[in-house]
Motif scaffolding. Structure first.
Motif, PDB file in Angstrom:
ATOM      1  N   GLY A  31       0.781  -1.232   0.000  1.00 51.65           N
ATOM      2  CA  GLY A  31       0.000   0.000   0.000  1.00 51.65           C
ATOM      3  C   GLY A  31       0.810   1.277   0.000  1.00 51.65           C
ATOM      4  N   TYR A  32       2.139   1.181  -0.100  1.00 49.35           N
ATOM      5  CA  TYR A  32       2.955   2.385  -0.146  1.00 49.35           C
ATOM      6  C   TYR A  32       2.943   2.974  -1.562  1.00 49.35           C
ATOM      7  CZ  TYR A  32       4.735   0.371   4.189  1.00 49.35           C
ATOM      8  OH  TYR A  32       4.839  -0.169   5.448  1.00 49.35           O
ATOM      9  N   ARG A  33       3.050   4.279  -1.624  1.00 46.91           N
ATOM     10  CA  ARG A  33       3.071   4.974  -2.911  1.00 46.91           C
ATOM     11  C   ARG A  33       4.513   5.215  -3.335  1.00 46.91           C
ATOM     12  NH1 ARG A  33      -0.957   6.036  -6.745  1.00 46.91           N
ATOM     13  NH2 ARG A  33      -0.212   7.688  -8.116  1.00 46.91           N
ATOM     14  N   GLU A  34       4.845   4.837  -4.570  1.00 43.22           N
ATOM     15  CA  GLU A  34       6.199   5.063  -5.065  1.00 43.22           C
ATOM     16  C   GLU A  34       6.288   6.427  -5.720  1.00 43.22           C
ATOM     17  OE1 GLU A  34       9.910   5.170  -6.687  1.00 43.22           O
ATOM     18  OE2 GLU A  34       8.261   5.073  -8.143  1.00 43.22           O
ATOM     19  N   CYS A  35       7.423   7.045  -5.582  1.00 42.26           N
ATOM     20  CA  CYS A  35       7.654   8.402  -6.076  1.00 42.26           C
ATOM     21  C   CYS A  35       7.179   8.593  -7.512  1.00 42.26           C
ATOM     22  CB  CYS A  35       9.151   8.696  -5.961  1.00 42.26           C
ATOM     23  SG  CYS A  35       9.716  10.260  -6.640  1.00 42.26           S
ATOM     24  N   ASP A  36       7.612   7.734  -8.433  1.00 45.26           N
ATOM     25  CA  ASP A  36       7.352   7.944  -9.859  1.00 45.26           C
ATOM     26  C   ASP A  36       6.136   7.171 -10.365  1.00 45.26           C
ATOM     27  OD1 ASP A  36       8.238   9.528 -11.963  1.00 45.26           O
ATOM     28  OD2 ASP A  36       9.361   7.914 -12.898  1.00 45.26           O
ATOM     29  N   GLN A  37       5.347   6.636  -9.458  1.00 43.34           N
ATOM     30  CA  GLN A  37       4.173   5.853  -9.831  1.00 43.34           C
ATOM     31  C   GLN A  37       3.039   6.756 -10.304  1.00 43.34           C
ATOM     32  OE1 GLN A  37       2.820   3.325  -6.676  1.00 43.34           O
ATOM     33  NE2 GLN A  37       0.987   2.639  -7.759  1.00 43.34           N
ATOM     34  N   GLU A  38       2.442   6.399 -11.442  1.00 39.79           N
ATOM     35  CA  GLU A  38       1.289   7.125 -11.969  1.00 39.79           C
ATOM     36  C   GLU A  38       0.072   6.220 -11.921  1.00 39.79           C
ATOM     37  OE1 GLU A  38       1.119  10.226 -12.704  1.00 39.79           O
ATOM     38  OE2 GLU A  38       3.259  10.698 -12.559  1.00 39.79           O
ATOM     39  N   GLY A  39      -0.927   6.607 -11.139  1.00 35.75           N
ATOM     40  CA  GLY A  39      -2.130   5.786 -11.013  1.00 35.75           C
ATOM     41  C   GLY A  39      -1.793   4.438 -10.404  1.00 35.75           C
ATOM     42  N   ASP A  40      -2.350   3.388 -11.012  1.00 39.06           N
ATOM     43  CA  ASP A  40      -2.117   2.037 -10.510  1.00 39.06           C
ATOM     44  C   ASP A  40      -0.993   1.321 -11.240  1.00 39.06           C
ATOM     45  OD1 ASP A  40      -4.197   2.273  -8.664  1.00 39.06           O
ATOM     46  OD2 ASP A  40      -5.700   1.624 -10.143  1.00 39.06           O
ATOM     47  N   GLY A  48       7.854   3.336 -13.941  1.00 40.51           N
ATOM     48  CA  GLY A  48       8.379   4.683 -13.806  1.00 40.51           C
ATOM     49  C   GLY A  48       9.515   4.931 -14.774  1.00 40.51           C
ATOM     50  N   ARG A  49      10.057   6.141 -14.735  1.00 39.87           N
ATOM     51  CA  ARG A  49      11.146   6.516 -15.634  1.00 39.87           C
ATOM     52  C   ARG A  49      12.420   5.736 -15.323  1.00 39.87           C
ATOM     53  NH1 ARG A  49      10.403  12.803 -14.310  1.00 39.87           N
ATOM     54  NH2 ARG A  49       9.531  11.818 -12.435  1.00 39.87           N
ATOM     55  N   PRO A  50      13.227   5.466 -16.353  1.00 40.16           N
ATOM     56  CA  PRO A  50      14.485   4.747 -16.115  1.00 40.16           C
ATOM     57  C   PRO A  50      15.383   5.491 -15.144  1.00 40.16           C
ATOM     58  CG  PRO A  50      13.994   4.812 -18.474  1.00 40.16           C
ATOM     59  CD  PRO A  50      13.015   5.731 -17.799  1.00 40.16           C
ATOM     60  N   THR A  51      16.080   4.733 -14.296  1.00 35.71           N
ATOM     61  CA  THR A  51      17.049   5.323 -13.381  1.00 35.71           C
ATOM     62  C   THR A  51      18.456   4.792 -13.639  1.00 35.71           C
ATOM     63  OG1 THR A  51      16.727   3.642 -11.661  1.00 35.71           O
ATOM     64  CG2 THR A  51      15.288   5.590 -11.599  1.00 35.71           C
ATOM     65  N   ILE A  52      18.586   3.911 -14.614  1.00 34.62           N
ATOM     66  CA  ILE A  52      19.892   3.372 -14.976  1.00 34.62           C
ATOM     67  C   ILE A  52      19.862   3.032 -16.463  1.00 34.62           C
ATOM     68  CG2 ILE A  52      19.383   0.944 -14.459  1.00 34.62           C
ATOM     69  CD1 ILE A  52      22.240   0.800 -13.220  1.00 34.62           C
ATOM     70  N   GLY A  53      20.989   3.237 -17.134  1.00 30.35           N
ATOM     71  CA  GLY A  53      21.050   2.951 -18.563  1.00 30.35           C
ATOM     72  C   GLY A  53      20.536   4.111 -19.395  1.00 30.35           C
ATOM     73  N   ASP A  54      20.174   3.815 -20.623  1.00 33.50           N
ATOM     74  CA  ASP A  54      19.700   4.829 -21.560  1.00 33.50           C
ATOM     75  C   ASP A  54      18.416   5.488 -21.050  1.00 33.50           C
ATOM     76  OD1 ASP A  54      17.856   5.475 -24.120  1.00 33.50           O
ATOM     77  OD2 ASP A  54      19.974   5.697 -24.668  1.00 33.50           O
ATOM     78  N   LYS A 112      14.119   1.166 -14.647  1.00 28.50           N
ATOM     79  CA  LYS A 112      14.022   1.728 -13.297  1.00 28.50           C
ATOM     80  C   LYS A 112      14.417   0.664 -12.289  1.00 28.50           C
ATOM     81  CE  LYS A 112      10.606   3.646 -10.047  1.00 28.50           C
ATOM     82  NZ  LYS A 112      11.381   4.849  -9.665  1.00 28.50           N
ATOM     83  N   ILE A 113      15.439   0.954 -11.467  1.00 25.57           N
ATOM     84  CA  ILE A 113      15.765   0.064 -10.350  1.00 25.57           C
ATOM     85  C   ILE A 113      15.919   0.833  -9.041  1.00 25.57           C
ATOM     86  CG2 ILE A 113      16.849  -1.665 -11.847  1.00 25.57           C
ATOM     87  CD1 ILE A 113      19.576  -0.706 -10.826  1.00 25.57           C
ATOM     88  N   ASP A 114      15.768   2.163  -9.107  1.00 19.50           N
ATOM     89  CA  ASP A 114      15.869   3.007  -7.909  1.00 19.50           C
ATOM     90  C   ASP A 114      14.480   3.542  -7.560  1.00 19.50           C
ATOM     91  OD1 ASP A 114      19.007   3.429  -7.596  1.00 19.50           O
ATOM     92  OD2 ASP A 114      18.506   3.502  -9.729  1.00 19.50           O
ATOM     93  N   TYR A 115      14.106   3.453  -6.291  1.00 27.26           N
ATOM     94  CA  TYR A 115      12.743   3.741  -5.862  1.00 27.26           C
ATOM     95  C   TYR A 115      12.741   4.516  -4.546  1.00 27.26           C
ATOM     96  CZ  TYR A 115      11.842  -0.357  -8.890  1.00 27.26           C
ATOM     97  OH  TYR A 115      11.813  -1.247  -9.932  1.00 27.26           O
ATOM     98  N   ILE A 116      11.660   5.277  -4.341  1.00 25.17           N
ATOM     99  CA  ILE A 116      11.354   5.812  -3.016  1.00 25.17           C
ATOM    100  C   ILE A 116       9.861   5.596  -2.778  1.00 25.17           C
ATOM    101  CG2 ILE A 116      11.444   7.755  -1.429  1.00 25.17           C
ATOM    102  CD1 ILE A 116      13.494   9.082  -3.187  1.00 25.17           C
ATOM    103  N   PHE A 117       9.535   4.943  -1.681  1.00 20.28           N
ATOM    104  CA  PHE A 117       8.150   4.692  -1.281  1.00 20.28           C
ATOM    105  C   PHE A 117       7.844   5.477  -0.015  1.00 20.28           C
ATOM    106  CE2 PHE A 117       9.461   0.931  -3.626  1.00 20.28           C
ATOM    107  CZ  PHE A 117       8.349   0.617  -4.401  1.00 20.28           C
ATOM    108  N   SER A 118       6.564   5.828   0.165  1.00 17.35           N
ATOM    109  CA  SER A 118       6.179   6.536   1.381  1.00 17.35           C
ATOM    110  C   SER A 118       4.719   6.283   1.737  1.00 17.35           C
ATOM    111  CB  SER A 118       6.413   8.040   1.225  1.00 17.35           C
ATOM    112  OG  SER A 118       6.111   8.727   2.431  1.00 17.35           O
ATOM    113  N   THR A 119       4.454   6.448   3.025  1.00 12.22           N
ATOM    114  CA  THR A 119       3.078   6.433   3.520  1.00 12.22           C
ATOM    115  C   THR A 119       2.423   7.802   3.361  1.00 12.22           C
ATOM    116  OG1 THR A 119       3.898   7.040   5.720  1.00 12.22           O
ATOM    117  CG2 THR A 119       3.575   4.690   5.290  1.00 12.22           C
ATOM    118  N   GLU A 120       3.222   8.843   3.091  1.00 19.95           N
ATOM    119  CA  GLU A 120       2.734  10.218   3.154  1.00 19.95           C
ATOM    120  C   GLU A 120       2.248  10.731   1.799  1.00 19.95           C
ATOM    121  OE1 GLU A 120       2.605  11.494   6.532  1.00 19.95           O
ATOM    122  OE2 GLU A 120       2.925   9.330   6.441  1.00 19.95           O
ATOM    123  N   THR A 121       1.564  11.870   1.814  1.00 15.74           N
ATOM    124  CA  THR A 121       0.948  12.432   0.611  1.00 15.74           C
ATOM    125  C   THR A 121       2.015  12.945  -0.354  1.00 15.74           C
ATOM    126  OG1 THR A 121      -0.996  13.092   1.878  1.00 15.74           O
ATOM    127  CG2 THR A 121      -0.665  14.166  -0.248  1.00 15.74           C
TER     128      THR A 121
END
Length: 287
Positions: free
Chosen positions: A229-238, A242-248, A254-263
């Motif tokens: 139920g955590y929201r990921e930084c680059d998540q859109e909708g369901d 997300g955008r690539p974080t490594i390579g071209d 995408k292999i780098d993430y930030i999740f949060s309980t907050e708005t």
């Protein structure tokens, strides 16, 4: 007498107003950065072409000054470089560091920065305005192979628990290259962070998002933070991508993430010549 009666009536009225009607506290904005700095001087880590220590320090300082970053989750940071970063950030900043270790049949030794340097390399949590209860937690690791720490610390001004993740890639165990540890590591992490009401958790997960087409390792996310139920930084909708974080920038992953309980307020992904990973910044409103 009338004045006294009026004051008593006002006091009675105030007592009858439910607590929920009181003005809610304004949320506190928090910008958290996650970045794999690729700081190793060991040629086998593949960081030789990604600049020197001060270049990497300048990237963190840039985002602190320009994007108002108040906390950073750093991976592959050399301990002496972390010390230099702290001195340049100035007063009010605190750090928690945990080293990488290589396990040989269960016997671990600390990894060093490499080259001519003997300082350790690991992951760090850097926080402005107070850090408390820094703690490392044991999660599933391969009996032989690279062990990457999982640790958390509390950002006291926000009352938020910040956790730094660096999961094992497939093939981490040279004796069993077909074994995957990321699913068990996510299960362990989920149990650890479940009790934190205010959480920001990020890092290098070493696996593509579950909804990325063709991801043969999507199954390792079964107990992962998306499903908790955590929201990921680059998540859109369901859509869990997300955008690539490594390579071209277009064909990378995408292999780098930030999740949060907050708005969520905003999310930024920025490339850098000084690492093979992009910077991810998540701005959340902490209630």
């Amino acid at each position: 007498m009338r004045k006294l009666a009026g004051l008593m009536a006002a006091a009675l009225l105030a007592a009858l107003v439910p607590a929920s009607a009181a003005r809610a506290a304004e949320p506190k904005n928090l910008q958290v950065m996650s970045w794999n700095m690729c700081g190793s001087q060991n040629p086998s880590w593949g960081c030789a072409t990604h600049g020197g220590p001060q270049d990497k320090i300048n990237v963190v300082k840039y985002h602190v000054e320009t994007n108002f970053v108040q906390a950073a989750l750093l991976q592959e940071v050399c301990e002496n470089d972390l010390t230099a970063l702290m001195s340049q950030l100035g007063s009010g900043w605190s750090k928690a560091f945990q080293p990488y270790q290589y396990s040989s049949d269960g016997v671990r030794r600390n990894n060093t920065c490499g080259g001519t340097r003997t300082d350790r390399i690991g992951t760090a949590i850097v926080i402005k305005a107070g850090l408390a209860d820094a703690r490392a937690y044991e999660i599933e690791q391969s009996w032989t192979g690279q062990a990457r720490p999982f640790h958390c610390a509390t950002a006291t001004y926000w009352g938020a628990r910040l956790c730094n993740v660096h999961l094992s890639p497939k093939g981490n165990n040279p004796d069993h290259p077909d074994w995957d540890y990321a699913d068990d590591q996510m299960t362990d992490i989920a149990a650890i962070v479940a009790g934190y009401p205010t959480l920001v958790m990020g890092g290098d997960f070493n696996v593509s998002p579950p909804d990325k087409p063709g991801n043969a390792r999507a199954w390792v996310w079964r107990d992962g933070p998306y499903n908790a139920g955590y929201r990921e930084c680059d998540q859109e909708g369901d859509v869990r991508d997300g955008r690539p974080t490594i390579g071209d920038p277009v064909t990378g992953t995408k292999i780098d993430y930030i999740f949060s309980t907050e708005t969520k307020r905003w999310c930024a992904v920025g490339d850098s010549a000084y690492s093979d990973h992009n910077v991810v910044i998540y701005s959340v409103a902490v209630a």
